[in-house]
Design a protein around this motif. Structure first.
Motif, mmCIF file in Angstrom:
data_model
loop_
_atom_site.group_PDB
_atom_site.id
_atom_site.type_symbol
_atom_site.label_atom_id
_atom_site.label_comp_id
_atom_site.label_asym_id
_atom_site.label_seq_id
_atom_site.Cartn_x
_atom_site.Cartn_y
_atom_site.Cartn_z
ATOM 1 N N LYS A 119 0.168 3.553 -5.540
ATOM 2 C CA LYS A 119 0.559 2.363 -6.297
ATOM 3 C C LYS A 119 -0.343 2.109 -7.495
ATOM 4 C CE LYS A 119 2.545 -0.076 -2.306
ATOM 5 N NZ LYS A 119 2.467 -1.287 -1.458
ATOM 6 N N THR A 317 -4.360 -1.623 7.182
ATOM 7 C CA THR A 317 -3.192 -2.270 6.568
ATOM 8 C C THR A 317 -2.208 -2.763 7.612
ATOM 9 O OG1 THR A 317 -2.075 -0.123 6.357
ATOM 10 C CG2 THR A 317 -3.398 -0.866 4.489
ATOM 11 N N THR A 318 -2.176 -2.121 8.780
ATOM 12 C CA THR A 318 -1.308 -2.543 9.871
ATOM 13 C C THR A 318 -2.176 -2.830 11.085
ATOM 14 O OG1 THR A 318 0.451 -1.107 9.026
ATOM 15 C CG2 THR A 318 0.703 -1.964 11.259
ATOM 16 N N LYS A 544 -0.465 -3.441 -6.706
ATOM 17 C CA LYS A 544 -0.675 -3.689 -5.278
ATOM 18 C C LYS A 544 -0.784 -5.169 -4.932
ATOM 19 C CE LYS A 544 -3.034 -0.948 -2.707
ATOM 20 N NZ LYS A 544 -4.094 -0.144 -2.059
ATOM 21 N N SER A 546 -0.076 -8.821 -4.059
ATOM 22 C CA SER A 546 1.141 -9.441 -3.541
ATOM 23 C C SER A 546 0.907 -10.924 -3.302
ATOM 24 C CB SER A 546 1.578 -8.767 -2.237
ATOM 25 O OG SER A 546 0.587 -8.922 -1.233
ATOM 26 N N THR A 588 9.807 -8.601 2.647
ATOM 27 C CA THR A 588 8.573 -9.077 3.273
ATOM 28 C C THR A 588 7.359 -8.855 2.383
ATOM 29 O OG1 THR A 588 8.293 -6.951 4.395
ATOM 30 C CG2 THR A 588 9.451 -8.698 5.601
ATOM 31 N N GLU A 589 7.522 -8.105 1.316
ATOM 32 C CA GLU A 589 6.437 -7.883 0.361
ATOM 33 C C GLU A 589 6.899 -8.340 -1.007
ATOM 34 O OE1 GLU A 589 3.843 -4.318 -1.785
ATOM 35 O OE2 GLU A 589 4.960 -3.873 0.050
ATOM 36 N N SER A 591 5.557 -8.202 -4.746
ATOM 37 C CA SER A 591 4.561 -7.639 -5.651
ATOM 38 C C SER A 591 5.289 -6.896 -6.758
ATOM 39 C CB SER A 591 3.641 -6.671 -4.898
ATOM 40 O OG SER A 591 4.394 -5.545 -4.447
ATOM 41 N N TRP A 593 5.300 -3.868 -6.995
ATOM 42 C CA TRP A 593 5.846 -2.683 -6.324
ATOM 43 C C TRP A 593 7.286 -2.929 -5.878
ATOM 44 C CZ3 TRP A 593 4.993 2.304 -5.655
ATOM 45 C CH2 TRP A 593 5.570 2.965 -4.575
ATOM 46 N N THR A 594 7.596 -4.128 -5.453
ATOM 47 C CA THR A 594 8.938 -4.424 -4.925
ATOM 48 C C THR A 594 9.804 -5.213 -5.904
ATOM 49 O OG1 THR A 594 8.092 -6.443 -3.881
ATOM 50 C CG2 THR A 594 8.117 -4.432 -2.539
#
Length: 669
Positions: A119, A317-318, A544, A546, A588-589, A591, A593-594
């Motif tokens: 990203k 991240t998770t 990145k 968000s 759900t994101e 940013s 990026w989305t």
């Protein structure tokens, strides 16, 4: 913090020269201890889609005779939760055992973790960081070539095992002929680089014994650039206070305090077997956790290791909660007692190329990396003009009659090394070309050097530019073809963009890319049809970052303005902008990026012109609203990654390659 190093030092010069001799060969030469190479290479990816993309690019590189004749496996992480590069390591070991059987225990294996979405350097999002272009070599290097070559000198002092690295960094180093170092100790052996304490806060930091051979900078001893030492513990991204408290800080007369930081590491076949047993014993628990090969493997090693890291979720991240803590604790116990050594490369520097800023800085600013590897400024590229004596063949569909190449009759022009080696379709006497940019040019010339006009001062790679083009010295142009003059401002990245007149409804006299722009054109498939999207950003945009909910999108910055400025005012009573224009329902994101910001066009030229129009409007301070036409479709970077047509992208680059190669015909003297 490294000791002084000559530009293009002898170690790097030799390892790149050795690698060039292997590229395009049909079989490996007879193996001697002094000239060993990797038996096997493994590249890991985030998913099956990325795996297929990598395999296609490796196949294309083999066809162009850019790779040595060694086996390269590409392994995708299993579907499900993100498993981290530690989880990828477990998975790769399982697959290697299934494919290679017991013979894997006798092989020198290079394991490159190359998953991720890139990203922070979106020009690598579709092709992958491991295929990032580098401005030297003939054929031109990509990061994969650098990785294959970079660690090869270690093999001669290494037992069979696995050497693990990531895809977006370069280590430049010098080895003294009489240095006492080895990778033959049992367990793990990691590379260690002398670094300022400020660098240590973002890396793993090694605690070495303060007495004996490592109590002073070995680089100051005659022939003592590199040494091997036991490691007592590894700190992960510690504070400066922690480094001092735990004894990681080292002192050398006349120099500021420093620490040894990590980059890549090796483990032997015995460790590989131990990791496999742990993976089989823990099973699904490991597969459901995000394990870090650096933070979880190395942190468990050394006489002073503590399990303090098991609850540190800074890089996760998770978050799988208690399950992650339990798995880390069990892994810590499983690795207890395994020795850890470091090979301290006192004359070395670690370079990261994973962000737009880093990529521009290392390729364009004339810093240490460019000097040490001999980066060129005009690499495997042409600048066209009318009236020369050799035409450049057109790509399919192009109208290139009358276009000509600029070819310099001088070879080895410093800073503008642009030759082509013995690739497909090529004759020539030199096998593999230069491979180390400017430095090797003086010793072994490529077939022809092409010097651009003085106005083209940036880093140009694998591209064709029209006469009259101007590129700022701090900008990168890669995989581009422009039949009209292009003017590229400061701090720009222009990647995979094309403007051919046969595709353009309107052909402007000049294509102007404003300062700080990032442009990257990607072919995508939608509804069975081919379209093009040009990802349009500023090189300082934070892709990145968000926000929690879509309606907070105004806090995101895009092209130097709040993202809300790019929304079309809604027709509801209060005139509020409708964030559904940019973010999908159920997302759900939220940013860049989305965010669906990039319109689809029917040709590369139309997509590029549309992006320039957007940038021109933003630069003029005009409010830019999305079109609401029935046929207007916008996509996000996430969409582009999912919808990409890699076959079309590789076709474009192959045809561009053939056009450039044909234009690099030998120059008579």
């Amino acid at each position: 913090m490294s000791a002084p190093m000559m530009e293009c030092n002898s170690t790097m010069l030799q390892l790149l020269s050795d690698y060039d001799k292997l590229r395009g060969q049909t079989e490996m030469p007879c193996r001697e201890d002094s000239s060993r190479f990797w038996d096997l290479v493994v590249i890991t990816t985030a998913d099956e889609d990325q795996k297929l993309a990598y395999e296609k690019q490796i196949k294309a590189k083999r066809k162009r005779k850019e790779l040595p004749p060694i086996a390269i496996h590409v392994f995708a992480d299993p579907p499900g939760p993100k498993i981290g590069n530690g989880g990828s390591t477990f998975h790769a070991l399982l697959l290697l055992r299934d494919i290679e059987g017991s013979s894997v225990e006798n092989k020198h294996i290079l394991l490159i973790h190359a998953g991720g979405q890139s990203k922070r350097l979106p020009s690598a999002t579709v092709v992958g960081k491991i295929f990032t272009a580098l401005p030297f070599g003939s054929p031109m290097y990509q990061m994969l070539d650098m990785k294959l070559a970079m660690y090869a000198p270690f093999i001669r002092r290494m037992k069979p095992g696995v050497f693990l690295t990531c895809a977006d960094d370069i280590e430049v180093y010098e080895l003294g002929r009489d240095d006492d170092w080895t990778f033959s100790n049992p367990g793990f052996t990691a590379l260690a680089h002398p670094s300022p304490l400020s660098t240590g806060t973002g890396h793993g930091v090694f605690i070495l014994p303060q007495g004996g051979a490592t109590s002073h900078d070995a680089a100051t001893r005659p022939g003592g650039a590199t040494f091997t030492s036991e490691c007592l513990a590894v700190l992960q991204k510690p504070t400066e206070a922690m480094m001092r408290e735990r004894g990681a800080v080292r002192h050398h007369e006349g120099a500021p305090p420093y620490v040894y930081t990590d980059s890549a590491f090796y483990f032997d076949a015995g460790v590989a077997a131990r990791l496999l047993r742990f993976r089989e014993r823990e099973g699904a628990a490991v597969a459901a956790c995000e394990i870090d090969a650096y933070g979880d493997f190395l942190a468990a090693l050394g006489a002073r290791a503590t399990p303090a890291h098991v609850r540190d979720a800074r890089n996760v991240t998770t978050d799988s909660g208690a399950a992650l803590v339990v798995t880390r604790e069990r892994l810590f116990c499983a690795l207890a007692g395994v020795p850890l050594h470091v090979v301290a490369l006192n004359r070395s520097t670690f370079y990261h190329l994973g962000t737009m800023r880093e990529y521009l800085g290392h390729l364009c600013d004339g810093g240490d990396l460019a000097g040490r590897l001999g980066f060129g400024r005009f690499v495997f590229s042409l600048q066209l003009r009318c009236g020369d004596d050799a035409s450049v063949p057109a790509m399919s569909g192009d109208k290139m009659e009358g276009r000509r190449r600029v070819a310099a009759s001088d070879r080895g022009t410093g800073g503008y090394q642009g030759g082509v080696g013995d690739e497909q379709g090529g004759a020539g006497d030199e096998q593999g070309g230069a491979g180390v940019g400017q430095a090797v040019a003086g010793a072994r010339h490529s077939r022809v050097s092409v010097k651009p006009r003085a106005a083209v001062q940036g880093c140009i790679m694998h591209s064709i530019l029209a006469d009259g083009s101007t590129v700022h010295r701090r900008s990168v142009v890669e995989y581009c073809r422009f039949e009209r003059p292009v003017v590229v401002g400061d701090r720009c990245i222009v990647s995979n963009c094309s403007f051919v007149t046969s595709e353009a409804a309107v052909a402007p006299s000049t294509l102007r890319v404003p300062t700080g722009a990032f442009l990257h054109t990607v072919p995508v498939q939608r509804g069975g049809q081919l379209f093009y999207a040009t990802v349009t950003l500023r090189t300082d945009d934070d892709v990145k970052r968000s926000v929690a909910v879509a309606t907070d999108g105004g806090a995101l910055s895009y092209l130097g303005a709040p993202l809300s400025d790019f929304l079309r005012p809604a027709a509801d009573s209060d005139g509020a902008a409708t964030w559904g224009q940019i973010f999908e329902a159920g997302a759900t994101e939220f940013s860049l990026w989305t965010a669906k910001l990039f319109p689809l066009s029917s040709t590369m030229a139309a997509s590029f012109v549309s992006a320039l129009s957007l940038l021109r409007s933003v630069e003029a301070g005009e409010r830019v609203c999305r079109s609401d036409g029935a046929d207007d479709v916008y996509v996000s970077l996430a969409d582009v990654t999912r919808m990409k047509d890699l076959e079309d992208l590789l076709r474009y680059r192959t045809e561009l390659h053939e056009s450039i190669f044909a234009g690099h015909s030998p120059v008579s003297h």
